[in-house]
Design a protein around this motif. Sequence first.
Motif, PDB file in Angstrom:
ATOM      1  N   UNK A 130       0.797  -1.079   0.072  1.00  0.00           N
ATOM      2  CA  UNK A 130      -0.016  -0.005   0.042  1.00  0.00           C
ATOM      3  C   UNK A 130       0.804   1.229   0.024  1.00  0.00           C
ATOM      4  N   UNK A 131       0.580   2.225  -0.965  1.00  0.00           N
ATOM      5  CA  UNK A 131       1.113   3.532  -0.970  1.00  0.00           C
ATOM      6  C   UNK A 131       0.492   4.557   0.004  1.00  0.00           C
ATOM      7  N   UNK A 132       1.117   5.144   0.903  1.00  0.00           N
ATOM      8  CA  UNK A 132       0.338   5.990   1.739  1.00  0.00           C
ATOM      9  C   UNK A 132       0.662   7.418   1.303  1.00  0.00           C
ATOM     10  N   UNK A 133      -0.484   7.848   0.875  1.00  0.00           N
ATOM     11  CA  UNK A 133      -0.425   9.489   0.392  1.00  0.00           C
ATOM     12  C   UNK A 133      -0.249  10.061   1.569  1.00  0.00           C
ATOM     13  N   UNK A 134       0.774  11.242   1.438  1.00  0.00           N
ATOM     14  CA  UNK A 134       0.883  12.151   2.703  1.00  0.00           C
ATOM     15  C   UNK A 134      -0.356  12.811   3.126  1.00  0.00           C
ATOM     16  N   UNK A 135      -1.462  13.232   2.409  1.00  0.00           N
ATOM     17  CA  UNK A 135      -2.380  14.067   2.866  1.00  0.00           C
ATOM     18  C   UNK A 135      -3.803  13.441   2.575  1.00  0.00           C
ATOM     19  N   UNK A 136      -3.952  12.331   2.130  1.00  0.00           N
ATOM     20  CA  UNK A 136      -5.246  11.764   1.530  1.00  0.00           C
ATOM     21  C   UNK A 136      -5.666  10.486   1.846  1.00  0.00           C
ATOM     22  N   UNK A 137      -6.426   9.859   2.941  1.00  0.00           N
ATOM     23  CA  UNK A 137      -6.406   8.571   2.843  1.00  0.00           C
ATOM     24  C   UNK A 137      -7.296   7.903   1.602  1.00  0.00           C
ATOM     25  N   UNK A 138      -8.210   8.770   0.941  1.00  0.00           N
ATOM     26  CA  UNK A 138      -8.958   8.154  -0.472  1.00  0.00           C
ATOM     27  C   UNK A 138      -7.984   7.930  -1.320  1.00  0.00           C
ATOM     28  N   UNK A 139      -6.583   8.307  -1.346  1.00  0.00           N
ATOM     29  CA  UNK A 139      -5.534   8.115  -2.353  1.00  0.00           C
ATOM     30  C   UNK A 139      -4.843   6.855  -1.895  1.00  0.00           C
ATOM     31  N   UNK A 140      -5.072   6.265  -0.893  1.00  0.00           N
ATOM     32  CA  UNK A 140      -4.566   4.912  -0.377  1.00  0.00           C
ATOM     33  C   UNK A 140      -4.775   3.734  -1.078  1.00  0.00           C
ATOM     34  N   UNK A 141      -4.143   2.988  -1.896  1.00  0.00           N
ATOM     35  CA  UNK A 141      -4.623   1.838  -2.712  1.00  0.00           C
ATOM     36  C   UNK A 141      -3.983   0.619  -1.914  1.00  0.00           C
ATOM     37  N   UNK A 142      -4.443  -0.482  -2.291  1.00  0.00           N
ATOM     38  CA  UNK A 142      -3.905  -1.955  -1.813  1.00  0.00           C
ATOM     39  C   UNK A 142      -3.745  -2.867  -3.003  1.00  0.00           C
ATOM     40  N   UNK A 143      -2.699  -3.465  -2.842  1.00  0.00           N
ATOM     41  CA  UNK A 143      -2.476  -4.466  -3.975  1.00  0.00           C
ATOM     42  C   UNK A 143      -1.727  -5.707  -3.448  1.00  0.00           C
ATOM     43  N   UNK A 144      -1.990  -6.713  -4.371  1.00  0.00           N
ATOM     44  CA  UNK A 144      -1.462  -8.006  -4.076  1.00  0.00           C
ATOM     45  C   UNK A 144      -0.228  -7.830  -4.811  1.00  0.00           C
ATOM     46  N   UNK A 145       1.042  -8.393  -4.213  1.00  0.00           N
ATOM     47  CA  UNK A 145       2.118  -8.384  -4.915  1.00  0.00           C
ATOM     48  C   UNK A 145       2.572  -9.649  -5.029  1.00  0.00           C
ATOM     49  N   UNK A 146       3.703  -9.906  -5.892  1.00  0.00           N
ATOM     50  CA  UNK A 146       4.272 -11.372  -6.103  1.00  0.00           C
ATOM     51  C   UNK A 146       5.682 -11.156  -5.437  1.00  0.00           C
ATOM     52  N   UNK A 147       6.450 -12.234  -5.440  1.00  0.00           N
ATOM     53  CA  UNK A 147       7.511 -12.285  -4.645  1.00  0.00           C
ATOM     54  C   UNK A 147       8.723 -11.406  -5.101  1.00  0.00           C
ATOM     55  N   UNK A 148       8.570 -10.938  -6.311  1.00  0.00           N
ATOM     56  CA  UNK A 148       9.201  -9.839  -6.687  1.00  0.00           C
ATOM     57  C   UNK A 148       9.138  -8.394  -6.357  1.00  0.00           C
ATOM     58  N   UNK A 149       7.830  -8.398  -5.941  1.00  0.00           N
ATOM     59  CA  UNK A 149       7.444  -7.098  -5.471  1.00  0.00           C
ATOM     60  C   UNK A 149       6.600  -6.438  -6.619  1.00  0.00           C
TER      61      UNK A 149
END
Length: 185
Positions: A145-164
Amino acid sequence: AHAATLYGQQYDDLFSMMRAHYSTTYFAALLAKRPIEYAAKTFRLLSAHCPVDVAVYDTNGNSCGYTKDGVAYNDNISPIRIVVMEDEKFIEIPDDGNEYIVKYTGTDDGTMKIQDQIYDLETGEVESEKVFEGIVLEEGKQFESAIDAEDTNKTDLYVIDSDGDKISSVDVNGDETTLYSYDIT
């Protein structure tokens, strides 16, 4: 029982009481039990309510802290603080204008819930919030998950593989959508 440590002080009784109320009680306890030393008016709290290990990185890839086998390891230089209470992890992020990457790795099968909340330090109220819940969790399954500095609505969640590499996006209801598909011939 695991003893949770915040800045060298034991909070066993406090954390036992907080279990039923998760993030809101955790934040209230922070305000009541220790002075907030941040100059900013807001405070970010990420929480994962599931059997996962978490790792937090700045945008340069530097480790800011992580958990392993139910124990938090905090970098003394980073403003990030991670607290573990059984299967719940709390990540304190001061409003420092920086973005962070959080990686979650399943340590067991189950269901994952992640909350991203910004609190107003003056009122103690939640200013904004994004909650991902009902996410299918398997041992070894990885998320980012990339955490935006100012907005929780911009927080996204991804499934990643072993290479990232991101392989699917996860919506707030826990549904996964594959990002790429390959034809094998």
